[in-house]
Design an enzyme around this catalytic site. Structure first.
Site, PDB file in Angstrom:
ATOM      1  N   LYS A  84       3.419   5.082  -0.535  1.00 55.93           N
ATOM      2  CA  LYS A  84       2.728   4.990  -1.828  1.00 55.93           C
ATOM      3  C   LYS A  84       1.234   4.866  -1.585  1.00 55.93           C
ATOM      4  O   LYS A  84       0.796   4.068  -0.740  1.00 55.93           O
ATOM      5  CB  LYS A  84       3.219   3.746  -2.605  1.00 55.93           C
ATOM      6  CG  LYS A  84       2.651   3.661  -4.022  1.00 55.93           C
ATOM      7  CD  LYS A  84       3.397   4.593  -4.945  1.00 55.93           C
ATOM      8  CE  LYS A  84       2.838   4.573  -6.364  1.00 55.93           C
ATOM      9  NZ  LYS A  84       1.618   5.398  -6.494  1.00 55.93           N
ATOM     10  N   LYS A 120      -2.051   7.473   2.068  1.00 56.97           N
ATOM     11  CA  LYS A 120      -3.320   7.792   1.415  1.00 56.97           C
ATOM     12  C   LYS A 120      -3.690   9.222   1.778  1.00 56.97           C
ATOM     13  O   LYS A 120      -3.184   9.777   2.753  1.00 56.97           O
ATOM     14  CB  LYS A 120      -4.436   6.850   1.883  1.00 56.97           C
ATOM     15  CG  LYS A 120      -5.505   6.602   0.841  1.00 56.97           C
ATOM     16  CD  LYS A 120      -5.028   5.622  -0.231  1.00 56.97           C
ATOM     17  CE  LYS A 120      -6.176   5.218  -1.149  1.00 56.97           C
ATOM     18  NZ  LYS A 120      -5.783   4.112  -2.038  1.00 56.97           N
ATOM     19  N   THR A 208      -6.211  -2.087 -12.291  1.00 53.42           N
ATOM     20  CA  THR A 208      -6.891  -2.536 -11.077  1.00 53.42           C
ATOM     21  C   THR A 208      -8.056  -3.454 -11.421  1.00 53.42           C
ATOM     22  O   THR A 208      -8.211  -4.532 -10.828  1.00 53.42           O
ATOM     23  CB  THR A 208      -7.380  -1.336 -10.254  1.00 53.42           C
ATOM     24  OG1 THR A 208      -6.287  -0.448 -10.007  1.00 53.42           O
ATOM     25  CG2 THR A 208      -7.951  -1.806  -8.925  1.00 53.42           C
ATOM     26  N   ASN A 239     -13.871   3.299 -12.732  1.00 54.01           N
ATOM     27  CA  ASN A 239     -12.762   2.690 -13.457  1.00 54.01           C
ATOM     28  C   ASN A 239     -12.570   1.219 -13.100  1.00 54.01           C
ATOM     29  O   ASN A 239     -12.422   0.359 -13.973  1.00 54.01           O
ATOM     30  CB  ASN A 239     -11.476   3.474 -13.189  1.00 54.01           C
ATOM     31  CG  ASN A 239     -10.322   2.997 -14.051  1.00 54.01           C
ATOM     32  OD1 ASN A 239     -10.387   3.032 -15.275  1.00 54.01           O
ATOM     33  ND2 ASN A 239      -9.274   2.538 -13.410  1.00 54.01           N
ATOM     34  N   SER A 368       1.566   0.907 -10.966  1.00 51.03           N
ATOM     35  CA  SER A 368       2.142   2.185 -10.546  1.00 51.03           C
ATOM     36  C   SER A 368       3.644   2.031 -10.339  1.00 51.03           C
ATOM     37  O   SER A 368       4.430   2.917 -10.690  1.00 51.03           O
ATOM     38  CB  SER A 368       1.484   2.672  -9.248  1.00 51.03           C
ATOM     39  OG  SER A 368       0.221   3.235  -9.486  1.00 51.03           O
TER      40      SER A 368
END
Length: 435
Positions: A84, A120, A208, A239, A368
């Protein structure tokens, strides 16, 4: 010639930074592994990545010219579940940067108690140089080239730097189109961070940043400190930085400094978060020339007089070159790896508390996971339900890290790593290593 030399210099700096990130994360890992006398065989496994995928793929641009792009997907470890981690579109993306970030994702998902491993990747690109239609074709071609290296039960990408919900929608649609019509609906959770109308989760956009704020709030409550009138600065106003600042302001804290790719600004009286966000998204030059603020040299940003610093940009921003000048007593890592090892030693010697990235910015991967579950189970979760579940997860992680740090007399980062590594070690010990 000047342009080429400048581009070459930028790439050299990016490569050096990425290599430093790998050294940083391995140093953090080994420090924690030493503390718990980690099984040497498991240490060897966790010290390297499982897969490093590099893809060159062609895309036809609006001009008709075909350009070749370079994409990456690094999968570190999947002992606890599917890989992930995010996909970023940035000039600094390379295999070393992806390796470091994939390792951080492994520790982050483990610490949060999620059934995930770490990965990643992304594309080495400056997205500002391409049109929306070009970015769509680049994204879809990259997804097709990745093929079954990603999948809802194998490796689940998410947004990261310069990618967003739209990017994830393109990836999901492209991936599902490669499956038979009768199966396509079962592959919707190949990515998370999608638009709400396309299977996304309410609240994922702010998760986040809200998590960064919540960790600061939990630290403040544990130390009987009020955030009201506390001065804070934010590096990176994307963000994460924007939402963290939004919730800090709601709790009475005062934003005095902001830095983005265009400028560094300061105001002792405070900077309105919503006004700055609206300005930055319409100015075409980020926060530069925002009214009633003083523009300062970028190298002086970390010298701003504030109580709390939120680095929410890229890695290796705080180093031995600037750590001594930091006046904040608390640093909440909104970015991954924003402090290098030498800089951290200076800060800890000064008595600065650091809420580590694998705890502080884990709100994104936690939600997520909620989106992934929502898609798998065919459910729709409301915003208040999402926030309540996120708060519960983060509070548990924060309390576990704080308790372990206090019991062992160590810093919060080492404590977080110990908890993350021990969970993975337990999985290997119980299952064994094949064959």
């Amino acid at each position: 010639m000047i342009t080429l030399e400048k581009e070459k210099l930028q790439k050299t700096r990016a490569k050096t930074q990425a290599t430093g990130m790998v050294e940083n994360v391995l140093g953090q890992f080994n420090n924690a592994a030493d503390q718990i006398d980690l099984n040497p065989n498991i240490r060897r496994i966790l010290s390297v990545t499982t897969n490093e995928i590099i893809i060159h793929f062609p895309v036809k641009l609006d001009s008709g010219e075909v350009a070749i792009f370079k994409g990456y997907r690094v999968q570190h470890n999947n002992a606890l579940g599917p890989y992930k981690g995010g996909l970023r579109y940035h000039d600094t993306v390379d295999v070393d940067a992806a390796k470091a970030l994939a390792m951080w994702m492994t520790w982050k998902t483990s610490l949060a108690g999620l059934p995930y491993g770490g990965a990643k990747g992304g594309i080495q690109i400056n997205p500002k140089l391409y049109s929306q239609s070009e970015l769509e074709r680049i994204t879809r071609r990259f997804t097709y080239a990745l093929g079954d290296n990603i999948g809802p039960e194998h490796d689940i990408p998410a947004p990261d730097v310069n990618t967003n919900a739209q990017t994830m929608a393109w990836i999901a649609d492209t991936y599902m189109s490669t499956k038979s019509p009768s199966e396509r609906s079962t592959y919707q959770h190949v990515v998370t961070g999608k638009p709400v109308g396309s299977g996304g989760l309410e609240g994922r956009d702010r998760a986040t940043g809200y998590g960064v704020y919540l960790c600061i709030k939990l630290w403040a409550d544990a130390n009987n400190i009020s955030l009201k009138a506390k001065k804070y600065s934010v590096q990176g106003f994307g963000n994460v930085g924007n939402w963290a600042a939004y919730f800090m302001e709601k709790d009475g804290a005062v934003l005095v400094g902001v830095q983005d790719a265009f400028a560094s600004i300061y105001s002792e009286e405070g900077i309105g978060v919503e006004a700055l966000f609206n300005y930055a998204n319409t100015s075409g030059r980020g926060i530069k020339n925002f009214p009633n603020t003083l523009e300062i040299n970028k190298d002086d940003f970390f010298s701003i007089d504030c109580d709390i610093l939120i680095p929410a940009a890229l890695g290796n921003q705080i180093t031995e070159d600037n750590a001594e000048r930091i006046k904040a007593s608390l640093i909440a890592e909104g970015a991954n790896g924003p402090i290098n090892a030498a800089g951290e030693r200076i800060l800890l010697d000064k008595g600065v508390t650091i809420i580590p990235d694998i705890l502080c910015n884990s709100g994104g991967v936690i939600t997520s996971y909620f989106e992934w579950l929502q898609n798998r189970n065919g459910e729709l979760w409301k915003l208040d339900e999402v926030i309540a579940k996120l708060e519960n997860k983060l509070r548990t992680s924060f309390q576990n890290v704080s308790r372990t740090a206090e019991e062992r007399g160590i810093d919060m980062r080492t404590s977080a790593y110990i908890l993350a590594i021990e969970r993975i070690e337990k999985a290997y010990v119980q299952r064994g290593i094949f064959p």
